[in-house]
Design a protein around this motif. Structure first.
Motif, PDB file in Angstrom:
ATOM      1  N   ILE A 103      13.618  -7.103   3.358  1.00  0.00           N
ATOM      2  CA  ILE A 103      13.555  -6.000   4.048  1.00  0.00           C
ATOM      3  C   ILE A 103      14.832  -5.079   3.918  1.00  0.00           C
ATOM      4  CG2 ILE A 103      13.140  -5.087   6.203  1.00  0.00           C
ATOM      5  CD1 ILE A 103      12.141  -7.892   7.104  1.00  0.00           C
ATOM      6  N   ASP A 104      14.711  -3.971   3.551  1.00  0.00           N
ATOM      7  CA  ASP A 104      16.099  -3.175   3.593  1.00  0.00           C
ATOM      8  C   ASP A 104      15.824  -1.706   3.972  1.00  0.00           C
ATOM      9  OD1 ASP A 104      18.630  -2.576   3.465  1.00  0.00           O
ATOM     10  OD2 ASP A 104      18.967  -3.146   1.359  1.00  0.00           O
ATOM     11  N   PHE A 105      16.826  -0.882   4.113  1.00  0.00           N
ATOM     12  CA  PHE A 105      16.623   0.672   4.317  1.00  0.00           C
ATOM     13  C   PHE A 105      17.691   1.357   3.611  1.00  0.00           C
ATOM     14  CE2 PHE A 105      18.632  -0.928   8.301  1.00  0.00           C
ATOM     15  CZ  PHE A 105      19.642  -0.305   8.262  1.00  0.00           C
ATOM     16  N   PHE A 106      17.475   2.764   3.340  1.00  0.00           N
ATOM     17  CA  PHE A 106      18.610   3.466   2.841  1.00  0.00           C
ATOM     18  C   PHE A 106      18.721   4.900   3.888  1.00  0.00           C
ATOM     19  CE2 PHE A 106      14.874   4.317   0.283  1.00  0.00           C
ATOM     20  CZ  PHE A 106      14.636   5.762  -0.024  1.00  0.00           C
ATOM     21  N   MET A 107      19.830   5.524   3.684  1.00  0.00           N
ATOM     22  CA  MET A 107      19.810   6.737   4.612  1.00  0.00           C
ATOM     23  C   MET A 107      18.790   7.763   3.937  1.00  0.00           C
ATOM     24  SD  MET A 107      21.547   7.282   7.158  1.00  0.00           S
ATOM     25  CE  MET A 107      22.748   8.727   7.798  1.00  0.00           C
ATOM     26  N   LEU A 108      18.165   8.490   4.902  1.00  0.00           N
ATOM     27  CA  LEU A 108      17.420   9.570   4.357  1.00  0.00           C
ATOM     28  C   LEU A 108      18.418  10.524   3.437  1.00  0.00           C
ATOM     29  CD1 LEU A 108      14.488  10.605   4.498  1.00  0.00           C
ATOM     30  CD2 LEU A 108      15.171  12.256   6.376  1.00  0.00           C
ATOM     31  N   PRO A 109      18.252  10.665   2.218  1.00  0.00           N
ATOM     32  CA  PRO A 109      19.202  11.354   1.370  1.00  0.00           C
ATOM     33  C   PRO A 109      19.300  12.946   1.803  1.00  0.00           C
ATOM     34  CG  PRO A 109      17.294  11.049   0.047  1.00  0.00           C
ATOM     35  CD  PRO A 109      17.155  10.456   1.323  1.00  0.00           C
ATOM     36  N   SER A 110      20.698  13.431   1.442  1.00  0.00           N
ATOM     37  CA  SER A 110      21.174  14.648   1.534  1.00  0.00           C
ATOM     38  C   SER A 110      20.212  15.584   1.022  1.00  0.00           C
ATOM     39  CB  SER A 110      22.618  14.490   1.332  1.00  0.00           C
ATOM     40  OG  SER A 110      22.904  16.256   1.117  1.00  0.00           O
ATOM     41  N   ILE A 111      19.894  16.833   1.517  1.00  0.00           N
ATOM     42  CA  ILE A 111      19.583  18.202   0.865  1.00  0.00           C
ATOM     43  C   ILE A 111      20.276  19.051   0.458  1.00  0.00           C
ATOM     44  CG2 ILE A 111      17.633  19.889   1.306  1.00  0.00           C
ATOM     45  CD1 ILE A 111      16.345  18.187   3.220  1.00  0.00           C
ATOM     46  N   ASN A 112      21.200  19.697   1.348  1.00  0.00           N
ATOM     47  CA  ASN A 112      22.191  20.515   1.007  1.00  0.00           C
ATOM     48  C   ASN A 112      23.496  19.934   0.976  1.00  0.00           C
ATOM     49  OD1 ASN A 112      24.178  22.724   0.896  1.00  0.00           O
ATOM     50  ND2 ASN A 112      22.934  24.034   2.344  1.00  0.00           N
ATOM     51  N   PRO A 113      24.212  19.774  -0.092  1.00  0.00           N
ATOM     52  CA  PRO A 113      25.539  18.985  -0.361  1.00  0.00           C
ATOM     53  C   PRO A 113      26.344  19.419   0.752  1.00  0.00           C
ATOM     54  CG  PRO A 113      24.818  20.239  -2.274  1.00  0.00           C
ATOM     55  CD  PRO A 113      23.760  20.604  -1.370  1.00  0.00           C
ATOM     56  N   ASN A 131       0.822  -1.259   0.009  1.00  0.00           N
ATOM     57  CA  ASN A 131       0.058   0.173   0.026  1.00  0.00           C
ATOM     58  C   ASN A 131       0.960   1.354  -0.102  1.00  0.00           C
ATOM     59  OD1 ASN A 131      -2.685  -0.937   0.063  1.00  0.00           O
ATOM     60  ND2 ASN A 131      -2.198  -1.856   2.031  1.00  0.00           N
ATOM     61  N   ALA A 132       2.110   0.984   0.320  1.00  0.00           N
ATOM     62  CA  ALA A 132       3.090   2.251   0.255  1.00  0.00           C
ATOM     63  C   ALA A 132       4.724   1.720   0.077  1.00  0.00           C
ATOM     64  CB  ALA A 132       2.977   2.776   1.631  1.00  0.00           C
ATOM     65  N   TYR A 133       5.585   2.539  -0.627  1.00  0.00           N
ATOM     66  CA  TYR A 133       6.657   1.817  -0.959  1.00  0.00           C
ATOM     67  C   TYR A 133       7.917   2.285   0.220  1.00  0.00           C
ATOM     68  CZ  TYR A 133       5.007   0.434  -5.392  1.00  0.00           C
ATOM     69  OH  TYR A 133       4.186  -0.115  -6.314  1.00  0.00           O
ATOM     70  N   MET A 134       7.588   3.503   0.965  1.00  0.00           N
ATOM     71  CA  MET A 134       8.814   4.141   1.672  1.00  0.00           C
ATOM     72  C   MET A 134       8.405   4.450   3.098  1.00  0.00           C
ATOM     73  SD  MET A 134      10.869   6.323  -1.167  1.00  0.00           S
ATOM     74  CE  MET A 134       9.480   7.177  -1.766  1.00  0.00           C
ATOM     75  N   HIS A 135       9.231   4.100   4.105  1.00  0.00           N
ATOM     76  CA  HIS A 135       8.749   4.434   5.542  1.00  0.00           C
ATOM     77  C   HIS A 135       9.825   4.904   6.258  1.00  0.00           C
ATOM     78  CE1 HIS A 135       6.471   4.437   9.029  1.00  0.00           C
ATOM     79  NE2 HIS A 135       7.395   3.655   9.874  1.00  0.00           N
ATOM     80  N   ARG A 136      10.039   6.102   6.754  1.00  0.00           N
ATOM     81  CA  ARG A 136      11.213   6.648   7.579  1.00  0.00           C
ATOM     82  C   ARG A 136      10.957   6.639   9.075  1.00  0.00           C
ATOM     83  NH1 ARG A 136      11.563   9.394  10.972  1.00  0.00           N
ATOM     84  NH2 ARG A 136      13.678  10.010  11.728  1.00  0.00           N
ATOM     85  N   GLN A 137      11.746   5.680   9.356  1.00  0.00           N
ATOM     86  CA  GLN A 137      11.695   5.251  10.766  1.00  0.00           C
ATOM     87  C   GLN A 137      12.851   4.825  11.593  1.00  0.00           C
ATOM     88  OE1 GLN A 137      10.753   5.878  13.799  1.00  0.00           O
ATOM     89  NE2 GLN A 137       8.749   5.709  13.626  1.00  0.00           N
ATOM     90  N   ALA A 138      12.870   4.971  12.717  1.00  0.00           N
ATOM     91  CA  ALA A 138      14.235   4.397  13.306  1.00  0.00           C
ATOM     92  C   ALA A 138      14.465   2.963  13.159  1.00  0.00           C
ATOM     93  CB  ALA A 138      14.363   4.945  14.790  1.00  0.00           C
ATOM     94  N   LEU A 139      15.885   2.578  13.593  1.00  0.00           N
ATOM     95  CA  LEU A 139      16.268   1.086  13.386  1.00  0.00           C
ATOM     96  C   LEU A 139      15.559   0.270  14.526  1.00  0.00           C
ATOM     97  CD1 LEU A 139      18.321  -0.880  12.227  1.00  0.00           C
ATOM     98  CD2 LEU A 139      19.944  -0.225  13.786  1.00  0.00           C
ATOM     99  N   PHE A 140      14.961   0.699  15.375  1.00  0.00           N
ATOM    100  CA  PHE A 140      14.265  -0.096  16.419  1.00  0.00           C
ATOM    101  C   PHE A 140      12.917  -0.700  15.753  1.00  0.00           C
ATOM    102  CE2 PHE A 140      12.025   3.987  17.428  1.00  0.00           C
ATOM    103  CZ  PHE A 140      10.876   3.594  17.320  1.00  0.00           C
ATOM    104  N   LEU A 141      12.444  -0.170  14.537  1.00  0.00           N
ATOM    105  CA  LEU A 141      11.111  -0.805  13.985  1.00  0.00           C
ATOM    106  C   LEU A 141      11.594  -2.153  13.487  1.00  0.00           C
ATOM    107  CD1 LEU A 141       8.441   0.498  13.250  1.00  0.00           C
ATOM    108  CD2 LEU A 141       9.249   0.676  10.905  1.00  0.00           C
ATOM    109  N   TYR A 142      12.945  -2.538  13.212  1.00  0.00           N
ATOM    110  CA  TYR A 142      13.331  -3.692  12.644  1.00  0.00           C
ATOM    111  C   TYR A 142      12.684  -4.766  13.397  1.00  0.00           C
ATOM    112  CZ  TYR A 142      16.536  -7.181  10.583  1.00  0.00           C
ATOM    113  OH  TYR A 142      17.073  -8.150   9.998  1.00  0.00           O
TER     114      TYR A 142
END
Lengths: 287, 435
Positions: B306-316, B279-290
């Motif tokens: 199951i996998d995650f990626f780092m919330l990407p950079s905004i200002n380089p 029903n959705a593709y992405m979910h930002r939540q801490a590692l404890f959600l594992y």
């Protein structure tokens, strides 16, 4: 001249000490603390009270308490009275009354948990776990987030939980008073040609007035004290906070003793005011 | 008249009695009898119950075996219990402080034992990053050692569904927004956001805003914001809220819209990602959600499903910072047994046990990465140690009336449709009062 008896005072002594120690002393102490700062060190005058009446969050809590004080007693008292008169006319009175009274036997926290499930919201794509939204979705509607949809839907939804708990109580008290009415008066009314409607408004309601005012005061005081229902369901978010919840947060979350005590004092004064109105009302009736 | 007099006399008498036996608040902690050295017990209070309490008991067990000291743990989520016990001179031996703000509050009250008075600071400096020690310090004294820590800036996803749809993990915020747009166009909500948390509802939203602040203004301004050196009405703060709003307020971007966002419990947040179909593709939540994900979907394989990626950079300029969180052990009573336990807790052996039993990370640098036998925990540890900067969850550092009050409420009000300026004004007014 006879000397004043000393014995009653001796009997009262133990009780007086207990009341002073557990009731009067804490109350006066709370009053003191309400004029002190957050850590109860320095006196800061009326600042805590000023805060309660000027801060947006506490003003909102006052508004919600007022809303409870208007809507909640009106519904519980009128519904309770209506049910008391109606169940008197049916055969299964005892069973019906027991069922209506049943929520009273459930703790407020339990009621809050039960109703949180009643109001539970899930997106339409997944199965509903809330009863109300299950009905809505089965009927082809879109699920509604009862508890977060402000400012009226969620507040009224919360008042309804209170009504669910307390209507049975009101009904039981009214029912007892109704049965205490002498049947001659009602029969005399019938003989004089009054229909049920007239009997209710012209005889039953006026004669039950002392009971109605007592129950109303009880409900008013409850609306001031309401806490558990809101703590369990929304914890005051979505603009549903009332003063008692605010007091809890100030005390246990923000550690602001002064403000918590100020709110406690305000609630106490309001409760006493309401109760004394009813006492005066009754004593004026007696004389 | 006589009756009034009698009553008055009684009243005066009783007032005398009451004030005579009123409790005296000033009780010195030194009056407490010292515990027997022979048969020693340590009392720990902490916020953990259930699985976390079991994990803690496993960490403690080797200490009890080797020293013969009995450790009693009691879980309570009520911080006020600890505060009132500490202030009335009857504290427990230890407390597992859930918030750095609680630690500093207690340190300011002079009820904590400074750890630098008995611990080997060189050893600690070698084992713990300055950031972690700094969070547990007040006035140049160290008061706490972190237990399990967690990285918060991660986005959970399903590699399987990403591959099916031809989506790739975004490397910048703009790429992430483009991906979001594409997913929405494909007819499935890109994001699942779940803020429900009972009486703590709102913290999920504050994490989003903290992560965005770190990425738009950098760690230094972030610290100023947390310390309220810049106001909530500052344009930079407002920008961060609006960047969150682009996703969080968009009914097409969030599964179930804002109603679901405010209602779904945080523990169920990733459920929408791993159902079939999702029903959705992405979910930002801490590692404890594992833990929650593995519980809800025991058949899925970590790293593959199951996998995650780092919330990407905004200002380089600020790279990819990490937001972190964790609980620390603080000490109220200075006894040999307590010193021994604190040294044990800080040591690599216990920290490895913490990482293993809690299924989270350790703040101790000497804990070998091979400790984490799970690919995702390993990845989390790596992301936390390679992040361009690390900052602690800001709302945990703010005074609780803001960090656990106005900020939570503000995010909820914002998502629920309130005007942003009035939301920020309210938090600013409360902050002026709280700091």
């Amino acid at each position: 001249m006879k000397t004043r008896p000393i014995i009653p005072w001796l009997y009262l002594f133990a009780a007086s000490v207990l009341i002073l120690f557990f009731l009067v002393y804490p109350t006066i102490n709370t009053l003191f603390i309400s004029f002190k700062d957050s850590k109860s060190i320095e006196f800061i005058g009326f600042k805590n009270y000023l805060y309660v009446f000027t801060n947006d969050a506490t003003k909102l809590a006052i508004r919600n308490n007022l809303l409870w004080m208007i809507v909640f007693p009106v519904i519980t008292v009128s519904l309770g009275l209506l049910l008391a008169v109606l169940v008197d006319k049916v055969r299964y009175e005892k069973i019906l009354k027991s069922v209506i009274f049943l929520p009273m036997a459930i703790s407020f926290v339990g009621a809050g948990v039960v109703w949180r499930f009643m109001y539970a919201f899930r997106p339409v794509e997944v199965g509903q776990i809330g009863f109300l939204n299950w009905i809505v979705v089965t009927a082809g509607g879109k699920p509604l987030d009862w508890l977060s949809r402000g400012p009226w839907i969620n507040n009224i939804a919360l008042v309804i939980i209170g009504v669910w708990i307390w209507t049975g109580f009101c009904m039981t008290v009214f029912s007892a008073a109704y049965k205490g009415l002498s049947s001659e008066i009602l029969e005399a009314g019938k003989i004089d040609g009054a229909n049920e409607w007239h009997l209710f408004w012209k005889i039953v309601v006026p004669m039950l007035m002392p009971t109605i005012s007592t129950v109303t005061v009880t409900m008013l005081v409850f609306s001031l004290k309401v806490f558990d229902i809101i703590y369990i369901t929304t914890n005051g978010l979505f603009d549903t906070e009332v003063l008692a919840n605010r007091m809890y947060k100030e005390l246990f979350l923000y550690w602001n003793l002064g403000r918590a005590s100020a709110i406690a004092t305000i609630l106490l004064v309001a409760s006493i005011a309401i109760m004394s109105i009813s006492v005066f009302h009754r004593s004026s009736q007696v004389t | 008249m006589k009756r009034l007099f009698a009553f008055g006399l009684l009243f005066v008498f009783l007032v005398g009695v009451i004030s005579g036996c009123a409790p005296k608040p000033e009780v010195s902690p030194d009056d407490e009898p010292a515990p027997d050295v022979g048969d020693q017990q340590i009392e720990i209070l902490g916020p953990w119950g259930g699985l976390e309490q079991e994990a803690l008991e496993k960490v403690i067990a080797p200490f009890e075996e080797s020293t013969g000291i009995k450790v009693n743990y009691t879980g309570t989520r009520d911080v006020s219990v600890v505060l009132s016990r500490a202030r009335s001179g009857n504290p427990p031996d230890f407390y597992i402080s859930p918030l750095p703000s609680v630690t500093t509050e207690l340190a300011k009250d002079n009820v904590l034992v400074a750890l630098d008075s008995f611990m080997d600071m060189d050893k600690l400096n070698n084992a713990y990053a300055a950031d972690w020690l700094g969070l547990a310090s007040e006035n140049n004294h160290l008061y706490g050692i972190f237990g399990p820590v967690s990285i918060k800036s991660i986005v959970w996803y399903s590699p399987v569904y990403f591959e099916q749809k031809g989506y790739s993990v975004p490397n910048t915020w703009d790429e992430m927004l483009a991906l979001t747009e594409q997913m929405a166009a494909d007819g499935v909500a890109p994001w699942s956001i779940a803020m429900g948390s009972g009486d703590a509802t709102g913290w999920v939203g504050t994490d989003w805003i903290e992560d965005i602040m770190l990425r738009t203004v950098g760690p230094e301004v972030y610290d100023q914001w947390v310390d309220h050196d810049i106001p909530w009405t500052d344009q930079r703060v407002k920008d961060a809220w609006e960047i969150f709003g682009e996703i969080g307020l968009n009914e097409d971007y969030v599964f179930g819209g804002t109603s679901a966002e405010l209602s779904i419990d945080f523990g169920d947040g990733a459920d929408a990602l791993y159902t079939d179909p999702p029903n959705a593709y992405m979910h930002r939540q801490a590692l404890f959600l594992y833990d929650f994900i593995r519980n809800h979907f025991p058949d899925l394989i970590p790293g593959k499903d199951i996998d995650f990626f780092m919330l990407p950079s905004i200002n380089p300029n600020f790279g990819t910072p990490a937001l972190s969180a964790g609980e620390m052990l603080i000490m109220f009573r200075d006894t040999p047994a307590n010193q021994e336990f604190m040294n044990y807790w800080a040591d690599v052996e216990a920290q490895v046990a913490i990482a293993v039993h809690f299924g989270r990370l350790s703040a101790n640098k000497l804990v070998p990465s091979s400790t984490y036998d799970d690919p995702l925990l390993q990845k989390g540890a790596e992301l936390l140690s390679t992040a361009d900067s690390v900052r602690f969850d800001g709302s945990d550092l703010m005074p609780s009336s803001i960090g656990a009050g106005s900020f939570w409420k503000g995010v909820v009000d914002y998502v629920n449709g309130k005007d942003l300026d009035s939301v920020l004004n309210t938090i600013e007014e409360d902050s002026k009062d709280a700091y």
